[in-house]
Design an enzyme around this catalytic site. Structure first.
Site, short mmCIF file in Angstrom:
data_model
loop_
_atom_site.label_atom_id
_atom_site.label_comp_id
_atom_site.label_asym_id
_atom_site.label_seq_id
_atom_site.Cartn_x
_atom_site.Cartn_y
_atom_site.Cartn_z
N ASP A 291 3.27 5.72 -7.67
CA ASP A 291 2.01 5.29 -6.98
C ASP A 291 2.24 3.93 -6.57
O ASP A 291 3.30 3.76 -6.01
CB ASP A 291 0.76 5.28 -7.89
CG ASP A 291 -0.56 5.40 -7.38
OD1 ASP A 291 -1.02 4.91 -6.56
OD2 ASP A 291 -1.26 6.54 -7.78
N HIS A 325 3.34 4.42 -3.34
CA HIS A 325 2.35 4.51 -2.43
C HIS A 325 2.08 3.28 -1.56
O HIS A 325 1.58 3.28 -0.40
CB HIS A 325 0.74 4.79 -2.94
CG HIS A 325 0.64 6.38 -3.55
ND1 HIS A 325 -0.25 6.69 -4.27
CD2 HIS A 325 1.81 7.46 -3.36
CE1 HIS A 325 -0.15 8.16 -4.35
NE2 HIS A 325 1.44 8.36 -4.07
#
Length: 549
Positions: A291, A325
């Site tokens: 992430d 991300h």
């Protein structure tokens, strides 16, 4: 011991001096740790590094003894040290030798539900493998590995695995979602996915109410709550059940030369989430996670605004982020605000987004005084630079076959729940490969404002998209884009200044200007001789909206 002392004491504090990257600005000062020379070897407390013996009590006994006797070093030598949750104590440096692996057990019964926070809200979570609260002068150092055994906890989407990997998961047991597209490790984990606000402490809930889906409440690997003078140095932190490193309400945090790893498919597998903390230095570290990589947070919605504790006075430098991300991220939980953040000399290689600044209605909070310079990027999956006030809690890169609708645009009243982005300074950016070079999307009732961009070279499929922004200043931007119709899109934005913009020769359309609110777009030192069409006006914009000198 001399090696350990060097790690603990040979540290230069960051003084109030201005660097060439930020002339005239004094950088924050981050206080450093210091420890006694006494060493407490966990072997002396009957720990065994055989990968089988559960060493929870032995390791915690060593830490307690060290702290009780005035502090020092708790030494983890070579071996595989299986353990349950570890509680840090003040004045303790937990030191891992190079060939030491601190491995956390897959036995969920070792992790009781405790009160804490998660994603900016008060929450019940399974106890973190490593935690500390209300401590001073603590460290985790060395060159060993801390492994959270996160695969035992994580749900996984089928789209993120190869066919063989997916079959391995299914064959291992667990539970599939109704659509057969998500695997959960246990029935309790699946139960949590069906619950409303699982784990959130509200409406009279207590942690006992969460036992029916306990396994869903994955812990963060390292949680430090209200700690002062913290050092994490040299160690590899990997395979976290949820977030990897989570300093919350901390002061004087140093993260130096660490490696933070998670599988790319690790849902919520952030690298570091620095939340509501003051005075921090993150340097010379490497992130490769599932992430966001390096993330700044400060609480979520009303709870975050009530706490009212911004993350401020932060330096991030000389770091590399591989898969994530976002390389460097602020938000979306930023309801307490973020300010005085300095990021420089970093590389983002293969992240979904490079610089990612995200929020949404309901958050509130002000993000301001953000300074970023000397950033190198390559193979960015979505936007090289993103400012977005419509965060939708989805992966930045759209998966194959996935359809997403653009948010409905309507002006709402400005309240304490309206977020604000202002005063960002971004310079000296090189990006070789991205889907979009620059994306700015504010709210009709609260435009993103005060964005200063200078000296950017970006190769991307698409150029610049600017919507609902006021006061954007872009100087010395070189765009190499595949799509040239248009190169730059400006919608319902005011006071947009573009100076010395270069782009592909023979582009189809340089500017698409739209929206009746668009005005005072000024373009200077930018040739329009080679473009097929200079400007296209749509949705109420007129020739008065833009001036090209």
């Amino acid at each position: 011991m001399n090696k350990i002392l060097k790690l603990s004491f040979g540290l230069l504090a960051i003084g109030n001096c201005a660097l060439a990257q930020f002339p005239g600005i004094n950088l924050p000062k981050v206080k450093q740790v210091g420890f006694k020379t006494d060493t407490f070897n966990i072997k002396q407390y009957n720990a065994k590094g055989d990968g089988i013996t559960l060493n929870t009590k032995s390791i915690n006994d060593a830490i307690t003894a060290c702290s009780t006797k005035g502090g020092g070093v708790v030494l983890v030598q070579g071996g595989v040290w299986l353990t349950g949750p570890i509680d840090l104590k003040s004045n303790v440096n937990l030191h891992l030798d190079r060939d030491a692996v601190l491995l956390f057990t897959k036995d969920f019964d070792q992790y009781p539900i405790v009160e804490g926070t998660y994603e900016g809200l008060p929450a019940g979570r399974c106890k973190s493998p490593i935690s500390g609260k209300d401590l001073q002068n603590i460290a985790i150092t060395g060159s060993g590995i801390i492994d959270g055994n996160g695969d035992a906890w994580r749900m996984v989407k089928k789209d993120k695995l190869s066919e063989n990997q997916w079959q391995d998961k299914v064959n291992s047991g667990g539970v599939l979602s109704a659509d057969k597209k998500t695997w959960y490790p246990t029935q309790k984990s699946f139960n949590g996915s069906q619950a409303t606000d699982p784990g959130v402490l509200k409406d009279g809930r207590t942690i006992k109410d969460f036992e029916v889906y306990k396994d869903f409440l994955r812990p963060n690997l390292v949680v430090l709550n209200n700690c002062k003078k913290v050092l994490l140095e040299g160690v590899t932190f990997q395979n976290s059940p949820a977030w990897n490193l989570h300093p919350f309400l901390c002061a004087d945090v140093t993260l130096r030369a660490v490696t933070v790893k998670n599988p790319w498919y690790a849902q919520n597998g952030d690298g570091i989430d620095l939340e509501s903390s003051t005075n921090a230095l993150i340097e010379n570290s490497t992130f490769d996670v599932g992430d966001d990589g390096i993330c700044i947070k400060s609480g979520r919605d009303e709870a975050g605004r009530k706490l009212g504790k911004p993350t401020e006075n932060v330096i991030v430098r000389n770091c590399v982020v591989y898969h994530a991300h976002g390389g460097f991220v602020i938000g979306s939980e930023m309801s307490g605000g973020a300010k005085n953040i300095f990021v420089y000399n970093c590389s983002f290689l293969g992240t979904d987004v490079g610089l990612r600044f995200k929020t949404a209605r309901g958050r509130g909070g002000v993000v301001e005084n953000i300074y970023v310079t000397n950033i190198n990027m390559k193979d960015i999956g979505a936007e090289a630079i993103l400012f977005d006030m419509y965060y939708m809690a989805k992966d930045p890169v759209v998966l194959a076959g996935e359809k997403r609708e653009a948010p409905k645009v309507e002006a709402l009243p400005v309240t304490e729940a309206t977020p604000k982005f202002t005063d960002f300074h971004v310079s000296n950016i090189v990006c070789n490969g991205a889907a979009t070079a620059l994306f700015i999307r504010g709210l009709p009732e609260m435009n993103i404002s005060g964005i200063y961009l200078n000296n950017l070279v970006i190769k991307a499929k698409k150029g610049v998209v600017c919507t609902e922004a006021t006061g954007v200043y872009i100087k010395n931007l070189q765009l190499i884009t595949e799509e040239t119709n248009p190169v730059i899109s400006i919608d319902n934005s005011q006071s947009i200044n573009l100076d010395n913009i270069t782009y592909n020769a023979n582009s189809n359309l340089l500017f698409r200007v739209s929206g009746s609110k668009t005005e005072n777009v000024a373009v200077s030192n930018t040739s329009t001789a080679a473009v097929k069409n200079k400007v296209e006006f749509k949705d109420g914009a007129t020739a008065k909206s833009i001036t090209i000198k």
